[in-house]
Design a protein around this motif. Sequence first.
Motif, PDB file in Angstrom:
ATOM      1  N   ALA A 202       0.821  -1.211   0.000  1.00  0.00           N
ATOM      2  CA  ALA A 202       0.000   0.000   0.000  1.00  0.00           C
ATOM      3  C   ALA A 202       0.852   1.258   0.000  1.00  0.00           C
ATOM      4  CB  ALA A 202      -0.930  -0.011   1.212  1.00  0.00           C
ATOM      5  N   ASP A 203       2.043   1.168   0.545  1.00  0.00           N
ATOM      6  CA  ASP A 203       2.936   2.331   0.598  1.00  0.00           C
ATOM      7  C   ASP A 203       3.926   2.354  -0.566  1.00  0.00           C
ATOM      8  OD1 ASP A 203       1.836   3.403   2.919  1.00  0.00           O
ATOM      9  OD2 ASP A 203       3.066   2.122   4.210  1.00  0.00           O
ATOM     10  N   SER A 204       3.627   1.598  -1.628  1.00  0.00           N
ATOM     11  CA  SER A 204       4.537   1.534  -2.772  1.00  0.00           C
ATOM     12  C   SER A 204       4.836   2.911  -3.366  1.00  0.00           C
ATOM     13  CB  SER A 204       3.966   0.606  -3.846  1.00  0.00           C
ATOM     14  OG  SER A 204       4.727   0.652  -5.020  1.00  0.00           O
ATOM     15  N   PRO A 205       3.833   3.776  -3.594  1.00  0.00           N
ATOM     16  CA  PRO A 205       4.152   5.113  -4.145  1.00  0.00           C
ATOM     17  C   PRO A 205       5.083   5.915  -3.239  1.00  0.00           C
ATOM     18  CG  PRO A 205       1.811   4.638  -4.373  1.00  0.00           C
ATOM     19  CD  PRO A 205       2.369   3.575  -3.483  1.00  0.00           C
ATOM     20  N   ARG A 206       4.887   5.821  -1.924  1.00  0.00           N
ATOM     21  CA  ARG A 206       5.727   6.580  -1.005  1.00  0.00           C
ATOM     22  C   ARG A 206       7.159   6.038  -0.995  1.00  0.00           C
ATOM     23  NH1 ARG A 206       3.037   6.304   4.599  1.00  0.00           N
ATOM     24  NH2 ARG A 206       4.677   7.839   5.069  1.00  0.00           N
ATOM     25  N   LEU A 207       7.295   4.694  -1.083  1.00  0.00           N
ATOM     26  CA  LEU A 207       8.632   4.120  -1.157  1.00  0.00           C
ATOM     27  C   LEU A 207       9.341   4.542  -2.439  1.00  0.00           C
ATOM     28  CD1 LEU A 207       7.934   0.478   0.107  1.00  0.00           C
ATOM     29  CD2 LEU A 207       9.268   2.227   1.285  1.00  0.00           C
ATOM     30  N   SER A 208       8.610   4.545  -3.556  1.00  0.00           N
ATOM     31  CA  SER A 208       9.206   4.947  -4.834  1.00  0.00           C
ATOM     32  C   SER A 208       9.652   6.397  -4.792  1.00  0.00           C
ATOM     33  CB  SER A 208       8.201   4.731  -5.962  1.00  0.00           C
ATOM     34  OG  SER A 208       7.775   3.381  -6.014  1.00  0.00           O
ATOM     35  N   ALA A 209       8.831   7.251  -4.182  1.00  0.00           N
ATOM     36  CA  ALA A 209       9.200   8.665  -4.090  1.00  0.00           C
ATOM     37  C   ALA A 209      10.387   8.869  -3.155  1.00  0.00           C
ATOM     38  CB  ALA A 209       8.000   9.477  -3.615  1.00  0.00           C
ATOM     39  N   ASP A 210      10.405   8.120  -2.049  1.00  0.00           N
ATOM     40  CA  ASP A 210      11.507   8.265  -1.106  1.00  0.00           C
ATOM     41  C   ASP A 210      12.827   7.787  -1.726  1.00  0.00           C
ATOM     42  OD1 ASP A 210      12.092   8.718   1.964  1.00  0.00           O
ATOM     43  OD2 ASP A 210      13.173   6.899   1.369  1.00  0.00           O
ATOM     44  N   ARG A 212      13.565   8.122  -4.809  1.00  0.00           N
ATOM     45  CA  ARG A 212      13.850   8.991  -5.964  1.00  0.00           C
ATOM     46  C   ARG A 212      13.987   8.160  -7.247  1.00  0.00           C
ATOM     47  NH1 ARG A 212      12.558  11.675  -2.211  1.00  0.00           N
ATOM     48  NH2 ARG A 212      13.494  13.657  -1.513  1.00  0.00           N
ATOM     49  N   LEU A 213      13.070   7.202  -7.416  1.00  0.00           N
ATOM     50  CA  LEU A 213      13.104   6.372  -8.616  1.00  0.00           C
ATOM     51  C   LEU A 213      12.636   7.183  -9.823  1.00  0.00           C
ATOM     52  CD1 LEU A 213      11.596   3.018  -7.260  1.00  0.00           C
ATOM     53  CD2 LEU A 213      13.999   3.623  -7.556  1.00  0.00           C
ATOM     54  N   PRO A 214      13.137   6.884 -11.026  1.00  0.00           N
ATOM     55  CA  PRO A 214      12.670   7.596 -12.228  1.00  0.00           C
ATOM     56  C   PRO A 214      11.185   7.361 -12.465  1.00  0.00           C
ATOM     57  CG  PRO A 214      14.688   6.353 -12.673  1.00  0.00           C
ATOM     58  CD  PRO A 214      14.208   5.923 -11.328  1.00  0.00           C
ATOM     59  N   HIS A 215      10.563   8.235 -13.241  1.00  0.00           N
ATOM     60  CA  HIS A 215       9.159   8.073 -13.580  1.00  0.00           C
ATOM     61  C   HIS A 215       8.962   6.754 -14.313  1.00  0.00           C
ATOM     62  CE1 HIS A 215       7.779  11.993 -12.270  1.00  0.00           C
ATOM     63  NE2 HIS A 215       8.811  12.561 -12.898  1.00  0.00           N
ATOM     64  N   GLY A 216       7.918   6.032 -13.924  1.00  0.00           N
ATOM     65  CA  GLY A 216       7.658   4.732 -14.513  1.00  0.00           C
ATOM     66  C   GLY A 216       8.315   3.586 -13.771  1.00  0.00           C
ATOM     67  N   CYS A 217       9.164   3.885 -12.803  1.00  0.00           N
ATOM     68  CA  CYS A 217       9.804   2.857 -11.988  1.00  0.00           C
ATOM     69  C   CYS A 217       9.107   2.778 -10.640  1.00  0.00           C
ATOM     70  CB  CYS A 217      11.294   3.150 -11.805  1.00  0.00           C
ATOM     71  SG  CYS A 217      12.227   3.156 -13.338  1.00  0.00           S
ATOM     72  N   THR A 218       8.972   1.581 -10.124  1.00  0.00           N
ATOM     73  CA  THR A 218       8.204   1.379  -8.901  1.00  0.00           C
ATOM     74  C   THR A 218       8.950   0.461  -7.943  1.00  0.00           C
ATOM     75  OG1 THR A 218       7.034  -0.493  -9.887  1.00  0.00           O
ATOM     76  CG2 THR A 218       6.014   1.673 -10.097  1.00  0.00           C
ATOM     77  N   ALA A 219       8.500   0.478  -6.704  1.00  0.00           N
ATOM     78  CA  ALA A 219       8.922  -0.478  -5.688  1.00  0.00           C
ATOM     79  C   ALA A 219       7.677  -1.254  -5.294  1.00  0.00           C
ATOM     80  CB  ALA A 219       9.529   0.233  -4.481  1.00  0.00           C
ATOM     81  N   THR A 220       7.523  -2.469  -5.847  1.00  0.00           N
ATOM     82  CA  THR A 220       6.294  -3.249  -5.708  1.00  0.00           C
ATOM     83  C   THR A 220       6.528  -4.406  -4.759  1.00  0.00           C
ATOM     84  OG1 THR A 220       5.738  -2.694  -7.995  1.00  0.00           O
ATOM     85  CG2 THR A 220       4.504  -4.475  -6.968  1.00  0.00           C
ATOM     86  N   ALA A 221       5.628  -4.541  -3.784  1.00  0.00           N
ATOM     87  CA  ALA A 221       5.714  -5.625  -2.814  1.00  0.00           C
ATOM     88  C   ALA A 221       4.761  -6.743  -3.198  1.00  0.00           C
ATOM     89  CB  ALA A 221       5.387  -5.112  -1.412  1.00  0.00           C
ATOM     90  N   SER A 222       5.197  -7.978  -2.975  1.00  0.00           N
ATOM     91  CA  SER A 222       4.383  -9.162  -3.256  1.00  0.00           C
ATOM     92  C   SER A 222       4.669 -10.207  -2.187  1.00  0.00           C
ATOM     93  CB  SER A 222       4.695  -9.712  -4.653  1.00  0.00           C
ATOM     94  OG  SER A 222       6.066 -10.038  -4.761  1.00  0.00           O
ATOM     95  N   PRO A 223       3.810 -11.237  -2.060  1.00  0.00           N
ATOM     96  CA  PRO A 223       4.029 -12.243  -1.015  1.00  0.00           C
ATOM     97  C   PRO A 223       5.330 -12.991  -1.208  1.00  0.00           C
ATOM     98  CG  PRO A 223       1.802 -12.382  -1.899  1.00  0.00           C
ATOM     99  CD  PRO A 223       2.551 -11.456  -2.778  1.00  0.00           C
TER     100      PRO A 223
END
Length: 704
Positions: A202-210, A212-223
């Motif tokens: 749920a906090d993936s956008p905040r992790l990506s912003a923290d 400083r990932l480029p636009h279109g890059c994400t930090a996605t969590a999965s089981p």
Amino acid sequence: MSATATAKEKQARSGPVLDWSAGHGPVTGALSATTGAFALATTGAATAMPPGWALAVGAAGALGHTIVGLRVRNAGRTLATRAASWLVGAGWTTWAMTHGPLTWAALGSLATIGVGIGAAARSTALFEEAREEEALAVEQRQIAAELSAERRAVAAEWADRIQRVCAITVRVLGVEMWETGTGFSIDAELPPGGATWSKIAADSPRLSADARLPHGCTATASPGIHQGRVIIDVTTVNVLEQERTYPADYSPLSLHTGIPWGYRTNAQQILAYLREQCALIVGPTGSGKTNMVHAILAGFARAEDVLTWVIDLNAGSAGLPWVLPALNGQIVREDGKPVRPGIDWLAGTFEEAMTMLDAAVRVAKQRKMGYQDVLSRANTDLLPISAKIPQIMLVIDEGAEILASPDRQVRKLGEKILEVIRIARAMGVRTVLTALGATGSVLSNLMIRREAKVRVALTGGETEGMDLSKMFPGTRGLRVDQAPHKGAGFMGTPESPAALFKAWRILPNQIRDIIAATSDRHPMLDVVSAKAAGPAYARRWDAERTAWMRDQIAADGAGDASPDVPGALRLSALSEQAESPEDALARRFREEIDAQFGTTPEPPSPEPVDGPDRPAGLNLSALRGEQDSPAQQAALAALLAAGPEGTGASAIARALADEYGTTRQTVVRWLQEWSKDGTAVRVGEGTKARYVHRDNDPGTPPES
């Protein structure tokens, strides 16, 4: 006797084969050194050679090997052994030349020297191998240490970031760098006390912003491997903004090993497993949905155990690029065989779509009855799909809108689609539906939500009608603005959670290449299913059934005026044209289909309208009894000569082919027109249908 046996016999007679180009080992090196020294000493003693020459040669050899060894960085032990071997050999040669090499003392000492040289050479070889292995190990340890240092830094950085952003203290167990160089994955253990991976997701956008990932890059969590572990995929390079064409590798695929539909943010392919699952693809206009449908059809064409049926009520546009190149003879094979279309059946009208769906229902029901012994032997309730019993994939463009349509006629089509989805899972008939948006009207059907577990949302940056929470329930952190590029979106399967992906760009020339490359790979519909599908399936490529596909091509010259009279009406039916190479290839393709599947029925024609209901006015048929075209006159004469038994289009076309080059399709058109205006009467149905000239038909009243 074989060549191998002959070679072995020759080798046995001639002795072992020696490889003179091979280098010396410890044994052969010692033998070479001792035999050389003995030969030199014997020759020198017999010719009174000065003994000092042998010593000088030995010193030169020791010096040369030392220089070479220093250049290749041999160990000091190796340098000393080789120099000592030269000097000892030269010393013995000098002594033997002086005192005689044929004494027992000389021969015994030479043998001792040979054994010593061999043992020393073996020892130094083992030492050099150990040095090389140790050097490689040191290098690997250094690389591992550098990687470990990088991974430790990444682990510490992200453990601190998760604590700061999500208020969860995790213990990083491993960091895996992606081979594509576009990111890494973190395997972390969650703390006790009820923390779950979904909180980090749920906090993936905040992790990506923290981060400083480029636009279109994400930090996605999965089981993770269990509920106390979490996998965090961090993308550092935005591969979704790049346009990648469909891979040029058209190798065979199988439904059981997955069909590639695109690639993830780590540049790895994502596979769709559709043996039991249906699929739903949503995407607004301009999002690349049609392109992805073509990519899906490409994967199905490459599969050896899939037959693809396509329904597109928008003039069949989704399937025409996969059919017309084959039907029109635009693809020529070196062996001269006709090329099969890239899909097995195409429906572009409501009537043809209903015919296809009815056939699919009959196939599913007949398979349940006809393959009971197969299911019993396999001890399963799922029909074993293979090239002998292929799976039928129904690709229905904008099929979700059909299910939600308020139109009564279209609703019947939707009910038939739902029936296929409901009854045909175990028997190998599955569907791929597309829609214009992830809205409540599209996703309100329980059958779609339950069966379509493979889901794709192509966003293209569009926010209207893109409710990702309904499309991927239970998945958090997905935002439309993460995939603003055409062809990009989110894809989720039972094996892979919903995440960013992008479809390949497939070009028209690639479609033609895939059609040609996979023509021999398409399976045939099994006998049980073909019997259930009936004539509707066997005649799917008949001229009258595919005439709508050529309407646009035929209309290209419809407005042209007569070449002789500017602005005059052009009655093309009166001008018999020579058969083009493309028409010839298409005719050969249809003739082979006819011969293989028995699809040679005459086309149905509406009953002729006579009497007061017959429309008045100018008749520009140009295919009536009084003809100016010699080919038409000959065809009409052949029809009249057939007598009361009548004849068919194929027989007339064969009779006229040599002299006039007339094709079967042209004769079919003439017969249709003649049956409409009463010149000919159609008798019988199906493969037994024939045409009788009205003068030979006893049921036709005589003209007044």
